[in-house]
Design an enzyme around this catalytic site. Structure first.
Site, PDB file in Angstrom:
ATOM      1  N   ASP A  23       0.821  -1.212   0.000  1.00 54.14           N
ATOM      2  CA  ASP A  23       0.000   0.000   0.000  1.00 54.14           C
ATOM      3  C   ASP A  23       0.857   1.265   0.000  1.00 54.14           C
ATOM      4  O   ASP A  23       1.964   1.276   0.545  1.00 54.14           O
ATOM      5  CB  ASP A  23      -0.923  -0.016   1.227  1.00 54.14           C
ATOM      6  N   ARG A  36      -1.154   9.322  -9.907  1.00 57.36           N
ATOM      7  CA  ARG A  36      -1.108   8.098  -9.089  1.00 57.36           C
ATOM      8  C   ARG A  36      -0.462   6.931  -9.833  1.00 57.36           C
ATOM      9  O   ARG A  36       0.206   6.087  -9.246  1.00 57.36           O
ATOM     10  CB  ARG A  36      -2.533   7.698  -8.669  1.00 57.36           C
ATOM     11  N   GLU A  70     -12.569  -4.597  -3.602  1.00 58.99           N
ATOM     12  CA  GLU A  70     -13.073  -3.225  -3.421  1.00 58.99           C
ATOM     13  C   GLU A  70     -12.387  -2.227  -4.362  1.00 58.99           C
ATOM     14  O   GLU A  70     -12.952  -1.175  -4.679  1.00 58.99           O
ATOM     15  CB  GLU A  70     -12.866  -2.771  -1.974  1.00 58.99           C
ATOM     16  N   ASN A  71     -11.171  -2.556  -4.807  1.00 56.58           N
ATOM     17  CA  ASN A  71     -10.447  -1.623  -5.689  1.00 56.58           C
ATOM     18  C   ASN A  71     -11.144  -1.433  -7.046  1.00 56.58           C
ATOM     19  O   ASN A  71     -10.881  -0.463  -7.755  1.00 56.58           O
ATOM     20  CB  ASN A  71      -9.001  -2.073  -5.917  1.00 56.58           C
ATOM     21  N   ARG A 197      -4.413  -1.800   9.175  1.00 58.04           N
ATOM     22  CA  ARG A 197      -5.622  -2.597   8.993  1.00 58.04           C
ATOM     23  C   ARG A 197      -5.380  -3.699   7.962  1.00 58.04           C
ATOM     24  O   ARG A 197      -4.395  -3.684   7.227  1.00 58.04           O
ATOM     25  CB  ARG A 197      -6.804  -1.711   8.586  1.00 58.04           C
TER      26      ARG A 197
END
Ligand code: IPE
Ligand code: IPE
Ligand code: MG
Length: 258
Positions: A23, A36, A70-71, A197
């Protein structure tokens, strides 16, 4: 490794299986005022460094979280660019991985990928299936809850077909149907990027994994940081619910865990 160093401390222990949430690519790019995607590209280079390191150190299994279920919800242009990067990496890296004896596998819901990607994933898996130096599992379109739900569905299908009784469903059986069921669970979990997390990574498989977090953003991840994680891991006592005295007496090996 049962040998004992002169000081009386146990010899350094190496994790057999490392799982990583890679991440911080976006923030790495943002810090440089770049798009990004530049961060994701730099992240791909960090993947290569990590594989090199694990091969050098004789790590048996490396599992990398590349793209979560989820991405898919990210802006479409980022998803598209990530797919392109993924496709390019598959085309570029598989030969070299094969040459180095790496078995490549993918976990996650591949039905959501374009046919061109699925085809390359299947091909990479088939081509490297017999390799034994290291198993590299790429979690792509993967979600831990989805993984457990799919395992439950498979058992439910067997019950519906009359080949399984409900009272035969237990931890061991469900565990045989989740991803990576044929290998020992991760010993060491690493997450870069500063967030502490799990983000729906290997929920079932991480039950007794040692967790290690670093502020370092994924594109900056290198051998020195990985060594820090290994050093930390080597100093930990894994008790699996038992007492220190039991662990010292070798009880963990006798128990059902991990
Ligand atoms: C991880 O980096 C890569 C993927 C999730 C595909 P991010 O893209 O999540 O980077 P940050 O967390 O926004 O910095
Ligand atoms: C986790 O990172 C998934 C991957 C690294 C592939 P995310 O960036 O998606 O996680 P959250 O959103 O911070 O929890
Ligand atoms: Mg992130």
């Amino acid at each position: 490794m049962p040998s004992v160093l002169p000081s009386g401390t146990p010899a350094p222990r190496l994790p057999g299986h490392i799982a990583i949430i890679m991440d911080g690519n976006g923030r790495w790019a943002q810090q440089r005022r770049r798009p990004r995607m530049i961060g994701h590209r730099a992240g791909a280079r960090a993947v290569n460094r990590t594989i090199d390191f694990c091969l050098e150190r004789g790590i048996a299994a490396l599992t990398l979280f590349a793209f979560s279920s989820e991405n898919w919800g990210r802006p479409q242009d980022e998803v598209d660019a990530l797919m392109k990067l993924f496709l390019g990496a598959l085309d570029r890296e598989v030969d070299e991985l094969h040459r180095r004896g790496v078995r490549v596998r993918f976990i996650g819901d591949r039905s959501r990928f374009a046919a061109s990607i699925v085809q390359r994933m299947d091909k990479a898996e088939q081509r490297t299936a017999a390799n034994a130096t290291m198993t590299l599992s790429i979690a792509a379109s993967y979600g831990g809850r989805q993984d457990i739900a799919m395992a439950a569905r498979r058992l439910a299908e067997q019950v519906a077909a009359g080949t399984l009784r409900p009272d035969q469903v237990d931890e061991a059986l469900l565990g045989q149907h989740v991803a990576l069921a044929d290998m020992p669970p991760p010993d060491l979990f690493i997450r870069t990027g500063g967030d502490t997390r799990i983000s729906n990574f290997l929920l079932w498989q991480l039950a007794y994994t040692e967790l290690w977090f670093t502020e370092v953003l994924w594109p900056d991840f290198d051998a020195a940081i990985l060594q820090q994680a290994l050093d930390d891991y080597a100093g930990r006592e894994r008790r699996f619910g038992l007492t220190s005295a039991q662990i010292a007496a070798g009880k963990a090996a006798e128990s059902a865990l991990p």
